[in-house]
Motif scaffolding. Structure first.
Motif: not given
Length: 156
Positions: A55-59, A62-66
């Motif tokens: 999944x991708x989270x915006x924070x 920046x976009x974080x892939x986890x």
């Protein structure tokens, strides 16, 4: 390893491997390359994603892939983001108007405008689909401050 500040409005980070995703690889990693697999009137389109385990989270711009699955609890996903390096989104202490991210509990996750709580609820309980790419991670203190106003254009 690039662990310095995050550039606002660009950049991506792979939480599983704890490293930056190079800008020239972002479209490939996030499966955003248009193909003729499902063309629209002869125009290439981005086909449905095949990777359902990330999944991708915006924070903080920046976009974080986890790695995260709908059956995971919200707390488990926050822990995975934390272990993967999401605290990188903190501004330097002298430039912060809030406490910043000190531990995974300081994160708030948002999907479809709803803040997901840390209790035993899973992402599926919030209707987050597998492979979702449009989630938000934000410092909980910022949400609780009431600024900007909930009706502000900031949230549009």
């Amino acid at each position: 390893m690039a662990t310095e500040g995050v550039s606002l409005g660009k950049g991506a980070w792979d939480c599983d491997n704890k490293r930056e995703i190079p800008p020239d690889k972002e479209a490939e990693v996030f499966e955003e390359i248009a193909t003729m697999e499902l063309p629209f009137e002869g125009i290439p389109t981005v086909p449905p994603r095949k990777d359902r385990t990330h999944m991708a989270f915006f924070c903080g711009g920046c976009r974080y892939r986890v790695t995260a699955l709908p059956e995971w609890t919200v707390g488990r996903v926050k822990e995975a983001l934390w272990a993967g390096g999401i605290e990188r989104s903190n501004k330097p202490a002298e430039k912060r108007a809030s406490p910043g991210l000190q531990r995974w509990e300081d994160l708030a996750l948002i999907y479809a405008g709803e803040v997901m709580e840390d209790n035993d609820k899973t992402l599926a309980d919030y209707h987050v689909p597998p492979g979702c790419q449009c989630l938000i991670a934000i410092e909980r203190a910022k949400l609780e401050s009431g600024k900007p106003d909930p009706d502000s254009a900031y949230w549009n």
